[in-house]
Structures are given as structure tokens and as C-alpha cells.
Scaffold this motif. Structure first.
Motif, PDB file in Angstrom:
ATOM      1  N   LEU A 266       0.820  -1.205   0.000  1.00  0.00           N
ATOM      2  CA  LEU A 266       0.000   0.000   0.000  1.00  0.00           C
ATOM      3  C   LEU A 266       0.858   1.262   0.000  1.00  0.00           C
ATOM      4  O   LEU A 266       1.985   1.272   0.493  1.00  0.00           O
ATOM      5  CB  LEU A 266      -0.900   0.020   1.241  1.00  0.00           C
ATOM      6  N   GLN A 267       0.275   2.335  -0.543  1.00  0.00           N
ATOM      7  CA  GLN A 267       0.878   3.657  -0.458  1.00  0.00           C
ATOM      8  C   GLN A 267       0.005   4.507   0.459  1.00  0.00           C
ATOM      9  O   GLN A 267      -1.191   4.630   0.229  1.00  0.00           O
ATOM     10  CB  GLN A 267       0.966   4.317  -1.837  1.00  0.00           C
ATOM     11  N   MET A 268       0.631   5.080   1.478  1.00  0.00           N
ATOM     12  CA  MET A 268      -0.092   5.904   2.450  1.00  0.00           C
ATOM     13  C   MET A 268       0.632   7.235   2.573  1.00  0.00           C
ATOM     14  O   MET A 268       1.824   7.269   2.871  1.00  0.00           O
ATOM     15  CB  MET A 268      -0.142   5.187   3.799  1.00  0.00           C
ATOM     16  N   GLU A 269      -0.093   8.309   2.320  1.00  0.00           N
ATOM     17  CA  GLU A 269       0.560   9.619   2.269  1.00  0.00           C
ATOM     18  C   GLU A 269      -0.273  10.676   2.973  1.00  0.00           C
ATOM     19  O   GLU A 269      -1.447  10.867   2.666  1.00  0.00           O
ATOM     20  CB  GLU A 269       0.786  10.030   0.810  1.00  0.00           C
ATOM     21  N   GLY A 270       0.343  11.341   3.929  1.00  0.00           N
ATOM     22  CA  GLY A 270      -0.301  12.487   4.546  1.00  0.00           C
ATOM     23  C   GLY A 270      -0.066  13.726   3.703  1.00  0.00           C
ATOM     24  O   GLY A 270       0.933  13.827   2.992  1.00  0.00           O
TER      25      GLY A 270
END
Length: 329
Positions: A266-270
Motif C-alpha cells: 500500500l501507499q499511504m501519504e499524509g
């Protein structure tokens, strides 16, 4: 000489904000110098970010941070005409003086039939957050499934509608049956009340048995921990807010999400919407067009009276608003 009213942060919030944490004061404004203009707030915004930012950027006694739509009542700056409306970032105050820097004049194409308060919501910062978060962080594609929490709020309600415009299936959750009904009214494919379902995990699986390609997270905490386990392989997660954590006196602990992130890649970006300040005009133009065409619908929770700013802010943090919470001076 003009006397402005302003709300100051009397005491840093401990846990949930209280009306006693604020103080209403008056400020006498000086006469304008060349290059300056006097503005009168017409609508003011209350937003979740104010809760967490107040601790990091404010001292006790500072005027509360925030944005307003304001009307120019006097100008000694040739770039700004009296009577024009602008979006400013000048905090909780009725009047203020500006040198013109950082002001955003409402587009000339703004129709008279459209509330100018939308420049604080659907056609403002929350709408732009949805626009750039979906396009640049989630990178949604037609045919994908998008999950959004706090879906009946200022950001979430726009996220869902933009995802539908983009050809996606949209699942949203909110904290009341009335809010769920609103989500279905504005085009969400699936919506549920997270406060009344027996199992959040089961509700998410029922809404999309195949999982989720994109997750637009406004809430964080337990919801995010559960939702991440239902992401599809190579899913993208845009972390916009964490309102479930903002009022905690003691930081929450796990569960932790690394295992799901690794094996599903997964890619998780704030993100903060200010990253795309150079593209603000593009976003405002697109959102305004969709609103005028009826493709993006809006709802505002309008509180009357500047004296009610703290009450509106606290109510918003409690989830009492449907759509964007604003205060009409």
C-alpha cells in the motif's frame, strides 16, 4: 476609527475545547496607510485543523486562527476596490487591516445566486483538499472503489462527489442516520452510520466485498486501522485528517498497520492542501464549474452571530454539522 471584535485563545485546550477557553475582546484599528485596506468579515470558517494547530502555532492570548470571506470597506491599495469580496486568513475577528498580501479575490465568474460562504467550503479550502487529495495523492481511476470517512463533512462530502464524477464507486460513513440519508441523496453508492453498526469491519466488507482501491481518511485512529486491512493490493491512502485523535489527553495506542501495508504493498501519504497553492486557481475554477452545473451539491451549517464562534467551533468538533460549518457575522 473602527473598533474590531476578536476572539482570543484564553487558555490552551485540554481535552475537548470549552467556551471558557475563549475570550471576546475589542481592538481599535488605526487609520489606513498607503497600500492598505480595511476589511469587514462576512462569513467565518470553523474547521478541525484549528484544534490541533492551536497548540503548535498559537500562544495564549493570540487571536484564534481561521479564514473568512470579507468585504473591502475602505482601500488605499489600487489593486483592491471597495465592495469586492476576498478570502482572507486573518483569524476570528470582525474587521482587520491588510496590505493585500495573501488575499484571494472571489472569481469574477461567481454567480449572485451562489452563497459567498462557499469560498470557505465546497469552493474553498475543504473542496480543494478533496480535489488535490483525490487527483494527486489517491490518483483515483475510473472503475475503482473509493472509501471516505467523515463523509458528510466539508471535505468528505466533496470527496465522494468528485469520485463519482471521476467514474468511481463510492462508499462513505457518517455519524447519524440523517447524514447517511444525505450521502445517498448526493450520490454515494453505499453509506452507513458507523455509530450504529455492530461491526465496522463487517459494514466495510458488506459495502464493498472486493475491498477498496482508495481510502480518503479524515478520521484516523481505530477506523483507519480497520479500513487498511480491507484495502486492495497496491491501494492508495490519502491521510487528510485525524479528528478522532485531536481531543485526546492521552495518545491512543495501536493496533498497528505495517503488516497490511507490506503484504498489500500500500501507499499511504499524509498531505496539506497548501502543497498545491500554485494551482489554487485551477481547483477553484473546476469546483465552481461543477457546483454551477449541479454536479457537486453542497450543504452548509450556518451559525448566526460572531458572538457564537466558540459554540460553532465546538459543535463542529462534536460532529453536529452537516457539510461545512460557517458563522455569519
Amino acid at each position: 476609527m473602527v473598533t474590531a471584535k476578536a476572539w482570543v485563545l484564553k487558555k490552551h485546550f485540554e481535552g475537548f475545547p470549552k467556551t471558557s477557553d475563549f475570550d471576546l475582546t475589542e481592538i481599535k484599528l488605526p487609520n489606513l496607510k498607503d497600500g492598505e485596506l480595511l476589511l469587514e468579515s462576512v462569513f467565518l470558517s470553523v474547521d478541525p485543523y484549528m484544534r490541533v494547530y492551536s497548540r503548535t502555532v498559537m500562544k495564549e492570548g493570540d487571536i484564534m486562527i481561521g479564514t473568512q470571506v470579507a468585504r473591502i470597506v475602505e482601500s488605499k491599495n489600487p489593486a483592491f476596490t471597495v465592495g469586492a469580496f476576498v478570502v482572507a486568513d486573518s483569524g476570528w475577528r470582525t474587521h482587520f487591516i491588510s496590505d493585500g498580501k495573501g488575499l484571494h479575490v472571489l472569481p469574477s465568474s461567481w454567480p449572485e445566486s451562489l452563497p459567498r460562504s462557499l469560498a470557505l467550503g465546497t469552493v474553498g479550502m475543504p473542496g480543494l483538499t478533496a480535489y488535490f487529495g483525490l487527483l494527486e495523492v489517491c490518483k483515483m481511476k475510473p472503475g475503482e472503489t473509493v472509501l471516505v470517512n467523515a463523509a458528510a463533512g466539508a471535505v468528505g462530502s466533496v470527496v465522494g462527489q468528485l469520485a463519482k464524477i471521476g467514474g468511481c464507486k463510492v462508499v462513505g460513513c457518517a455519524g447519524s442516520d440523517d447524514k447517511v440519508a444525505y450521502l445517498k441523496k448526493i450520490g454515494f453508492d453505499e453509506a452507513f452510520n458507523y455509530k450504529t453498526v455492530k461491526s465496522l469491519d463487517e459494514a466495510l466488507r458488506k459495502a464493498s466485498p472486493d475491498g477498496y482501491d482508495c481510502f480518503f481518511d479524515n478520521v484516523g485512529g481505530e477506523f483507519a486501522s480497520i479500513a487498511i486491512n480491507q484495502m486492495k493490493k497496491y491501494g492508495r491512502i490519502a491521510v487528510c485528517g485525524a479528528i478522532s485523535l485531536y481531543n485526546d489527553s492521552v495518545p491512543q495506542k495501536g493496533p498497528y498497520m505495517q503488516v497490511s501495508m507490506i503484504f498489500k504493498e500500500l501507499q499511504m501519504e499524509g498531505f496539506l492542501v497548501t502543497r498545491w497553492n500554485n494551482r489554487r486557481e485551477e481547483g477553484v475554477k473546476a469546483l465552481l464549474k461543477w457546483v454551477m452545473e449541479g454536479k457537486v451539491k453542497y450543504h452548509e451549517q450556518v451559525t448566526e452571530g460572531f458572538e457564537n464562534m466558540p459554540m460553532a467551533f465546538i459543535g463542529m468538533l462534536k460532529g453536529e454539522n452537516l457539510g461545512k460549518a460557517v458563522v455569519k457575522v
